[in-house]
Design an enzyme around this catalytic site. Structure first.
Site, PDB file in Angstrom:
ATOM      1  N   THR A 262       0.823  -1.211   0.000  1.00 18.44           N
ATOM      2  CA  THR A 262       0.000   0.000   0.000  1.00 18.44           C
ATOM      3  C   THR A 262       0.856   1.260   0.000  1.00 18.44           C
ATOM      4  O   THR A 262       1.976   1.265   0.536  1.00 18.44           O
ATOM      5  CB  THR A 262      -0.910  -0.007   1.242  1.00 18.44           C
ATOM      6  OG1 THR A 262      -1.566   1.256   1.338  1.00 18.44           O
ATOM      7  CG2 THR A 262      -0.120  -0.218   2.531  1.00 18.44           C
ATOM      8  N   ASP A 263       0.301   2.340  -0.519  1.00 22.49           N
ATOM      9  CA  ASP A 263       0.995   3.638  -0.464  1.00 22.49           C
ATOM     10  C   ASP A 263       1.092   4.172   0.965  1.00 22.49           C
ATOM     11  O   ASP A 263       1.872   5.078   1.246  1.00 22.49           O
ATOM     12  CB  ASP A 263       0.288   4.671  -1.368  1.00 22.49           C
ATOM     13  CG  ASP A 263      -1.178   4.911  -1.023  1.00 22.49           C
ATOM     14  OD1 ASP A 263      -1.728   4.225  -0.132  1.00 22.49           O
ATOM     15  OD2 ASP A 263      -1.787   5.801  -1.661  1.00 22.49           O
ATOM     16  N   GLU A 264       0.290   3.588   1.876  1.00 21.77           N
ATOM     17  CA  GLU A 264       0.262   4.107   3.252  1.00 21.77           C
ATOM     18  C   GLU A 264       1.583   3.907   3.989  1.00 21.77           C
ATOM     19  O   GLU A 264       1.787   4.500   5.048  1.00 21.77           O
ATOM     20  CB  GLU A 264      -0.866   3.447   4.046  1.00 21.77           C
ATOM     21  CG  GLU A 264      -2.225   3.735   3.467  1.00 21.77           C
ATOM     22  CD  GLU A 264      -3.351   3.283   4.373  1.00 21.77           C
ATOM     23  OE1 GLU A 264      -3.118   3.067   5.572  1.00 21.77           O
ATOM     24  OE2 GLU A 264      -4.470   3.147   3.860  1.00 21.77           O
TER      25      GLU A 264
ATOM     26  N   LYS B 162       2.295  -3.399   7.138  1.00 22.40           N
ATOM     27  CA  LYS B 162       2.549  -3.545   5.693  1.00 22.40           C
ATOM     28  C   LYS B 162       3.976  -3.084   5.360  1.00 22.40           C
ATOM     29  O   LYS B 162       4.661  -3.706   4.559  1.00 22.40           O
ATOM     30  CB  LYS B 162       1.543  -2.732   4.873  1.00 22.40           C
ATOM     31  CG  LYS B 162       0.112  -3.240   4.913  1.00 22.40           C
ATOM     32  CD  LYS B 162      -0.064  -4.634   4.341  1.00 22.40           C
ATOM     33  CE  LYS B 162       0.187  -4.689   2.837  1.00 22.40           C
ATOM     34  NZ  LYS B 162      -0.075  -6.050   2.293  1.00 22.40           N
TER      35      LYS B 162
ATOM     36  N   TYR C  88      -1.903  -0.865  10.967  1.00 18.36           N
ATOM     37  CA  TYR C  88      -2.036  -1.501   9.643  1.00 18.36           C
ATOM     38  C   TYR C  88      -0.861  -1.132   8.737  1.00 18.36           C
ATOM     39  O   TYR C  88      -0.168  -2.002   8.209  1.00 18.36           O
ATOM     40  CB  TYR C  88      -3.360  -1.084   8.984  1.00 18.36           C
ATOM     41  CG  TYR C  88      -3.371  -1.315   7.488  1.00 18.36           C
ATOM     42  CD1 TYR C  88      -3.323  -2.606   6.961  1.00 18.36           C
ATOM     43  CD2 TYR C  88      -3.389  -0.241   6.582  1.00 18.36           C
ATOM     44  CE1 TYR C  88      -3.297  -2.825   5.587  1.00 18.36           C
ATOM     45  CE2 TYR C  88      -3.369  -0.453   5.206  1.00 18.36           C
ATOM     46  CZ  TYR C  88      -3.320  -1.742   4.713  1.00 18.36           C
ATOM     47  OH  TYR C  88      -3.287  -1.946   3.358  1.00 18.36           O
TER      48      TYR C  88
END
Ligand code: NAD
Ligand code: TDX
Length: 330
Positions: free
Chosen positions: A119-121, A150, A146
């Site tokens: 994810t970009d997060e 990741k 989260y």
């Protein structure tokens, strides 16, 4: 070609199973999925050349024989919802970190090609209005349990490439929308609220920006990276779809013929990331990928129609999801 798709009963994984079966007539697909609350076997029901194995990516005895028989592993399996990670981070650590570790170890033993979905997060957030987007080499500064889990999984992949020669690539994508997304997530929650005649819930001011991409565009990019990407590299996937949460809410309200002010502001998410935005130039230059769904309003319209037409797919979950949100005033 034997492809192991982990998390293939979830939102993006299920869409990937469908598009793989369509686009690769020589592919035999095995889905490994734990069928958590987020996995639904109906999402991949009745597909030819697809076998579902119910099991945990963090269990080496389950993972090893499946990886041994595969030419390629694509890892979608994850705990994926920020709000859940704020209530109980533990399954995020086990699935996202330990699970990725077990898959990497099996790929190392059997020399299997690995593609990791992320994810970009992991890059934290950008300021609203800032003239900058995430780039592949940016530092990892995740905000939530989260996104930090990741980020940890991505770092394991990078180390297994460098230290053990595992043939792996990583993609970090922005927010997806489309069919089969769990109704805990923003767009399907808003749509199913409106189907039920309930006002949408917007966290805080609603000014937060997400860079929306149709799930099918995410998945064509994943195949392009698998086919044309360089081993050990990270690719950012995004389709220049920045919109703030108020705009998205109002576009969905319009689909239902409701007034633009017909929503409630509710408690904000603790640590809420302000803005995500993807610079996709590395992906585009190296693979030639192009999104097909360039019109967000049209993609959103189709998504609204999908939830209207597929109520049996989501209805059983609605009450439980809303009861959980009600507890945090959301
Ligand atoms: P999802 O929650 O809809 O699906 C996850 C799937 O993984 C479910 O089918 C679940 O049963 C399965 N699963 C969970 N734990 C497992 C375990 N231990 N073993 C085997 N299976 C397990 O998630 P999603 O939205 O489809 O996201 C898929 C991947 O894409 C995730 O890695 C997520 O981080 C990433 N991602 C998602 C988005 C998005 O907008 N949804 C954006 C960028 C990246
Ligand atoms: O009811 C809501 N109201 C609201 O305002 C919900 C559920 C969310 N929101 C806001 C929070 C976010 O700013 O909408 C935005 C999107 O929220 P989510 O759908 O929970 O997505 P997000 O937290 O942005 O993360 C998603 O994109 C990146 C996926 O869930 C992740 O798996 C992915 O990594």
């Amino acid at each position: 070609m034997k492809v192991l798709i982990t998390g293939g009963a979830g939102f993006i994984g299920a869409n990937f199973v469908h598009s793989t079966v369509e686009a690769y007539p020589n592919a035999d697909v095995t889905v490994l999925d734990k069928l958590t609350y987020a996995g639904n076997p109906d999402s991949i029901k009745g597909l030819d050349r697809v076998e579902l194995v119910v099991g945990d990516i963090a269990d080496p005895d389950t993972v090893d024989p499946l990886v041994a028989q595969s030419d390629l592993v694509v890892n979608f399996a994850a705990e994926s919802h920020n709000d859940n990670s704020l209530k109980d981070p533990s399954p995020f650590i086990r699935t996202n970190i330990e699970g990725t570790f077990q898959l990497l170890e099996a790929c190392r033993r059997h020399g299997t090609r690995f593609h990791h979905i992320s994810t970009d997060e992991v890059y934290g957030d950008l300021a609203i209005g800032e003239d900058r987007k995430f780039e592949p080499g940016d530092p990892y500064i995740p905000s939530s349990p989260y996104s930090s889990s990741k980020g940890a999984s991505d770092l394991l992949v990078r180390a297994w490439v460098r230290s053990f020669g595992v043939e792996a690539t990583i993609s970090n994508c922005s927010n997806n929308y489309g069919p089969f997304q769990h109704i805990e997530k923003f767009i399907p929650r808003t749509i199913t609220n409106l189907i039920d005649g309930v006002r949408p819930r917007v966290y805080g001011t609603g000014e937060q920006v997400r860079d929306w991409i149709h799930v099918r565009d995410h998945n064509t990019a994943v195949w392009d990276i698998i086919n044309k990407g360089r081993i050990g590299e990270t690719y950012l996937i995004g389709a220049n779809g920045e919109k703030n949460n108020l705009e998205v809410t109002q576009m969905i309200l319009q689909e239902f013929g409701r007034e633009p002010s017909d929503f409630d502001h509710v408690n904000d998410r603790p640590g809420h990331d302000q803005r995500y935005a993807i610079d996709n130039s590395k992906l585009v230059i190296e693979t030639g990928w192009e999104p097909e769904f360039k019109n967000f309003a049209a993609g959103l319209h189709d998504t609204v129609e999908w939830y209207k037409a597929n109520e049996p797919w989501w209805r059983a979950q609605k009450e439980t999801v809303e009861a959980k949100y009600a507890k945090s005033g959301q």
